[in-house]
Write a protein that holds these residues in place. Structure first.
Motif, mmCIF file in Angstrom:
data_model
loop_
_atom_site.group_PDB
_atom_site.id
_atom_site.type_symbol
_atom_site.label_atom_id
_atom_site.label_comp_id
_atom_site.label_asym_id
_atom_site.label_seq_id
_atom_site.Cartn_x
_atom_site.Cartn_y
_atom_site.Cartn_z
ATOM 1 N N SER A 145 0.839 -1.197 0.000
ATOM 2 C CA SER A 145 0.000 0.000 0.000
ATOM 3 C C SER A 145 0.875 1.247 0.000
ATOM 4 N N ASN A 206 -4.147 6.563 -2.690
ATOM 5 C CA ASN A 206 -3.535 5.342 -2.181
ATOM 6 C C ASN A 206 -3.534 4.273 -3.264
ATOM 7 N N THR A 208 -3.044 0.331 -3.812
ATOM 8 C CA THR A 208 -3.006 -0.933 -3.099
ATOM 9 C C THR A 208 -2.795 -2.057 -4.107
#
Length: 213
Positions: A145, A206, A208
């Motif tokens: 992440s 973000n 991931t």
């Protein structure tokens, strides 16, 4: 005596067995990462998904890679196509893949080959409730992440939703990797506080990375 390490050099911060924060690990390529996010979003715009319970997620998302993750009335699943457009997801940029593979290896998970990258966009107030990443076929593969933009408080809990959580501030360029004995720990993000970041403006992004199939 000469200090061989600059104050802002990357460093590693253990979270739990099999879980590690690589502080500032992606800092030097965040501009490249944001350029790629913009290209991906131009082809596959960010959407607020609807959970199986009928709630609109506060986080907007898109995907890249062979597979993409989504939520709808049927549940949570990976698919090769976006249900909104009917098109395949944009290819995962080599910059993304290389960063994920390198960070996984540095955290002790050599050979990570992600086939899905979920891209989340947080605006002030957006959050991610405690959850497990368990829709992937091979749970021996880690999660990687990458945080970009505004800082956020990461919750890292135990194996039951009600377990105590660690609260960890994640900042621009930080990378979190968890797998092995920590692979199914609950985790989430507290509501994002308002602010302006020089690269991302009023948002946090973000990335991931997962091996879904």
């Amino acid at each position: 005596m000469l200090d061989l390490f600059a104050e802002d050099d990357p460093w590693q911060e253990p979270l739990a067995a099999g879980a590690l924060i690589l502080r500032r690990r992606a800092r030097d390529i965040t501009g490249q990462l944001m350029q790629q996010i913009e290209r991906i979003a131009a082809r596959n715009p960010f959407h607020h998904r609807i959970t199986p319970g009928g709630h609109r997620m506060s986080v907007a998302m898109t995907n890249c890679g062979a597979l993409g993750w989504s939520a709808d009335s049927r549940g949570y699943q990976y698919s090769a196509q976006d249900e909104f457009s009917g098109q395949g997801w944009p290819a995962m940029p080599q910059t993304f893949h290389r960063l994920a593979e390198e960070c996984a290896r540095e955290a002790g998970f050599a050979g990570f080959n992600p086939d899905a990258c979920l891209i989340n966009r947080y605006e002030p107030g957006a959050k991610l409730t405690l959850h497990q990443d368990k829709d992937e076929r091979d749970l021996r593969q880690p999660i990687v992440s990458v945080s970009l933009g505004l800082p956020a408080v990461f919750l890292f809990g135990g194996f039951e939703r009600g377990d105590a959580t660690q609260r960890v501030l994640l900042e621009h360029g930080d990378v979190v990797v968890w797998g092995g004995p920590s692979r199914l720990r609950y985790h989430g993000i507290l509501p994002l506080k308002a602010g302006i970041h020089p690269l991302t403006g009023a948002f946090r992004f973000n990335l991931t990375f997962r091996r879904a199939r």
